[in-house]
Design a protein around this motif. Sequence first.
Motif, PDB file in Angstrom:
ATOM      1  N   TRP A 162       0.920  -0.950  -0.270  1.00 23.92           N
ATOM      2  CA  TRP A 162       0.051  -0.108  -0.305  1.00 23.92           C
ATOM      3  C   TRP A 162       0.702   1.469  -0.212  1.00 23.92           C
ATOM      4  CZ3 TRP A 162      -4.768  -0.402  -0.811  1.00 23.92           C
ATOM      5  CH2 TRP A 162      -5.806  -1.557  -0.558  1.00 23.92           C
ATOM      6  N   VAL A 163       1.290   2.179  -1.160  1.00 29.86           N
ATOM      7  CA  VAL A 163       1.709   3.326  -0.922  1.00 29.86           C
ATOM      8  C   VAL A 163       0.361   4.466  -0.969  1.00 29.86           C
ATOM      9  CG1 VAL A 163       3.062   4.768  -2.873  1.00 29.86           C
ATOM     10  CG2 VAL A 163       3.499   2.213  -2.318  1.00 29.86           C
ATOM     11  N   LEU A 164       0.705   5.361  -0.484  1.00 27.80           N
ATOM     12  CA  LEU A 164       0.013   6.592  -0.723  1.00 27.80           C
ATOM     13  C   LEU A 164       0.703   7.822  -1.165  1.00 27.80           C
ATOM     14  CD1 LEU A 164      -2.468   7.597   1.243  1.00 27.80           C
ATOM     15  CD2 LEU A 164      -0.707   8.649   2.881  1.00 27.80           C
ATOM     16  N   LEU A 193      -1.991   3.472  -3.731  1.00 23.55           N
ATOM     17  CA  LEU A 193      -2.177   2.536  -4.823  1.00 23.55           C
ATOM     18  C   LEU A 193      -1.623   1.155  -4.252  1.00 23.55           C
ATOM     19  CD1 LEU A 193       0.757   4.737  -7.122  1.00 23.55           C
ATOM     20  CD2 LEU A 193      -1.588   4.445  -7.272  1.00 23.55           C
ATOM     21  N   LYS A 194      -1.497   0.670  -4.690  1.00 20.68           N
ATOM     22  CA  LYS A 194      -1.698  -1.518  -4.507  1.00 20.68           C
ATOM     23  C   LYS A 194      -0.736  -1.479  -5.276  1.00 20.68           C
ATOM     24  CE  LYS A 194      -1.976  -4.258  -1.772  1.00 20.68           C
ATOM     25  NZ  LYS A 194      -0.565  -5.647  -1.837  1.00 20.68           N
ATOM     26  N   LEU A 195       0.592  -1.826  -5.256  1.00 22.19           N
ATOM     27  CA  LEU A 195       1.647  -2.634  -5.827  1.00 22.19           C
ATOM     28  C   LEU A 195       1.446  -4.426  -5.621  1.00 22.19           C
ATOM     29  CD1 LEU A 195       4.993  -0.930  -4.008  1.00 22.19           C
ATOM     30  CD2 LEU A 195       3.522  -0.220  -6.565  1.00 22.19           C
ATOM     31  N   GLU A 196       1.640  -4.798  -6.164  1.00 24.54           N
ATOM     32  CA  GLU A 196       1.805  -6.393  -6.424  1.00 24.54           C
ATOM     33  C   GLU A 196       3.087  -6.885  -5.895  1.00 24.54           C
ATOM     34  OE1 GLU A 196      -1.514  -7.529  -6.807  1.00 24.54           O
ATOM     35  OE2 GLU A 196      -1.637  -5.843  -7.090  1.00 24.54           O
ATOM     36  N   ALA A 197       2.992  -6.375  -4.252  1.00 19.91           N
ATOM     37  CA  ALA A 197       3.960  -7.226  -3.872  1.00 19.91           C
ATOM     38  C   ALA A 197       3.651  -6.812  -2.555  1.00 19.91           C
ATOM     39  CB  ALA A 197       5.236  -5.923  -3.916  1.00 19.91           C
ATOM     40  N   GLN A 219      -4.478   2.544  -9.037  1.00 20.31           N
ATOM     41  CA  GLN A 219      -5.048   2.995  -7.796  1.00 20.31           C
ATOM     42  C   GLN A 219      -6.308   2.188  -7.402  1.00 20.31           C
ATOM     43  OE1 GLN A 219      -5.041   6.679  -9.650  1.00 20.31           O
ATOM     44  NE2 GLN A 219      -7.743   7.273  -9.216  1.00 20.31           N
ATOM     45  N   VAL A 220      -5.461   2.459  -5.737  1.00 19.97           N
ATOM     46  CA  VAL A 220      -7.306   1.889  -5.351  1.00 19.97           C
ATOM     47  C   VAL A 220      -8.361   2.945  -4.277  1.00 19.97           C
ATOM     48  CG1 VAL A 220      -6.160  -0.403  -5.420  1.00 19.97           C
ATOM     49  CG2 VAL A 220      -5.818   1.243  -3.648  1.00 19.97           C
ATOM     50  N   GLY A 221      -7.419   3.837  -4.075  1.00 17.15           N
ATOM     51  CA  GLY A 221      -8.606   4.909  -3.213  1.00 17.15           C
ATOM     52  C   GLY A 221      -7.376   6.280  -3.593  1.00 17.15           C
ATOM     53  N   LEU A 222      -8.921   6.973  -3.840  1.00 12.73           N
ATOM     54  CA  LEU A 222      -8.458   8.885  -4.107  1.00 12.73           C
ATOM     55  C   LEU A 222      -9.239   9.492  -3.243  1.00 12.73           C
ATOM     56  CD1 LEU A 222      -7.160  10.175  -6.728  1.00 12.73           C
ATOM     57  CD2 LEU A 222      -9.122  10.352  -8.089  1.00 12.73           C
ATOM     58  N   HIS A 223      -8.501  10.935  -2.881  1.00 15.06           N
ATOM     59  CA  HIS A 223      -9.357  11.579  -2.086  1.00 15.06           C
ATOM     60  C   HIS A 223      -8.605  13.078  -2.570  1.00 15.06           C
ATOM     61  CE1 HIS A 223     -10.790  13.827   1.770  1.00 15.06           C
ATOM     62  NE2 HIS A 223     -11.345  12.451   1.934  1.00 15.06           N
ATOM     63  N   PRO A 224      -9.714  13.327  -3.633  1.00 10.06           N
ATOM     64  CA  PRO A 224      -9.306  14.702  -4.576  1.00 10.06           C
ATOM     65  C   PRO A 224      -8.892  15.454  -2.949  1.00 10.06           C
ATOM     66  CG  PRO A 224     -10.567  14.009  -5.724  1.00 10.06           C
ATOM     67  CD  PRO A 224     -10.576  12.469  -4.311  1.00 10.06           C
ATOM     68  N   GLU A 225     -10.348  16.020  -2.710  1.00  6.71           N
ATOM     69  CA  GLU A 225     -10.275  17.036  -1.212  1.00  6.71           C
ATOM     70  C   GLU A 225      -8.734  17.532  -0.808  1.00  6.71           C
ATOM     71  OE1 GLU A 225     -12.338  15.115  -1.854  1.00  6.71           O
ATOM     72  OE2 GLU A 225     -14.292  16.080  -2.202  1.00  6.71           O
ATOM     73  N   HIS A 226      -8.012  15.809  -0.515  1.00  8.12           N
ATOM     74  CA  HIS A 226      -6.482  16.312   0.685  1.00  8.12           C
ATOM     75  C   HIS A 226      -5.523  16.102  -0.669  1.00  8.12           C
ATOM     76  CE1 HIS A 226      -8.804  15.210   4.026  1.00  8.12           C
ATOM     77  NE2 HIS A 226      -7.985  16.853   4.315  1.00  8.12           N
ATOM     78  N   ASP A 227      -5.340  15.743  -2.402  1.00  6.22           N
ATOM     79  CA  ASP A 227      -5.067  15.407  -3.041  1.00  6.22           C
ATOM     80  C   ASP A 227      -4.190  14.101  -2.372  1.00  6.22           C
ATOM     81  OD1 ASP A 227      -3.495  15.909  -5.261  1.00  6.22           O
ATOM     82  OD2 ASP A 227      -2.018  17.152  -4.889  1.00  6.22           O
ATOM     83  N   LEU A 228      -4.844  13.316  -1.465  1.00  3.24           N
ATOM     84  CA  LEU A 228      -4.075  12.166  -2.105  1.00  3.24           C
ATOM     85  C   LEU A 228      -4.560  10.959  -2.892  1.00  3.24           C
ATOM     86  CD1 LEU A 228      -4.174  12.123   1.914  1.00  3.24           C
ATOM     87  CD2 LEU A 228      -2.307  12.262   0.658  1.00  3.24           C
ATOM     88  N   ALA A 229      -3.523   9.972  -2.856  1.00  2.00           N
ATOM     89  CA  ALA A 229      -4.327   8.626  -3.765  1.00  2.00           C
ATOM     90  C   ALA A 229      -3.587   7.560  -2.760  1.00  2.00           C
ATOM     91  CB  ALA A 229      -3.914   8.442  -5.336  1.00  2.00           C
TER      92      ALA A 229
END
Length: 185
Positions: A29-31, A71-75, A59-69
């Motif tokens: 999981w990557v922010l 990501l999910k790595l296959e690892a 990309q598995v999540g997005l929060h545009p109001e905080h400018d955060l996404a």
Amino acid sequence: VKGTNRATVAVLVNGRQKALGAIVAADGWVLTKASQVNGINGGAITCQLKDGKTISARQVGLHPEHDLAMLKLEATGLPVVATFRRHDLFDNNDDRYVGEAGVGMPPAVRRTLVEADVVLAIGNPLGVGQTVSMGIVSATGRTHLGIATFENFIQTDASINRGNSGGPMFNLDGKVIGINTAIYS
């Protein structure tokens, strides 16, 4: 603080670095910054680890109001950044800060981060390779800058250059206190 930069990745879209990200869980999981990966229609997102290894991401999540996404790595078995423990992030069981340990200033950071504290910012300015810059906190709780919908920024004199977006900012205990967001000048 030693080793904290091992838990950061370069986020690439179609082979070009767009941001940095912080590995927040060993299972990939990557922010990172939403503005750098939002709207990638069919674009290939990959993350490059400190050792140069490249891993596919989605990309598995997005929060545009905080400018955060998120990501999910296959690892698995990846190094992770230290964050505040869950009970450190809440005042009176207030769950508003779920998933926002490295964003703005959760209550635990507001209580402990003060002007003149030393911070470290991880980046990859201008694509030259991963760097660490040191600075002091000039102010906390900066708002009304017109950068994001919800603003609660930490102002620092640590070098934040193009390519540092999405990288973590650490306190001297090695805990993530924020995500590098913008140059404001």
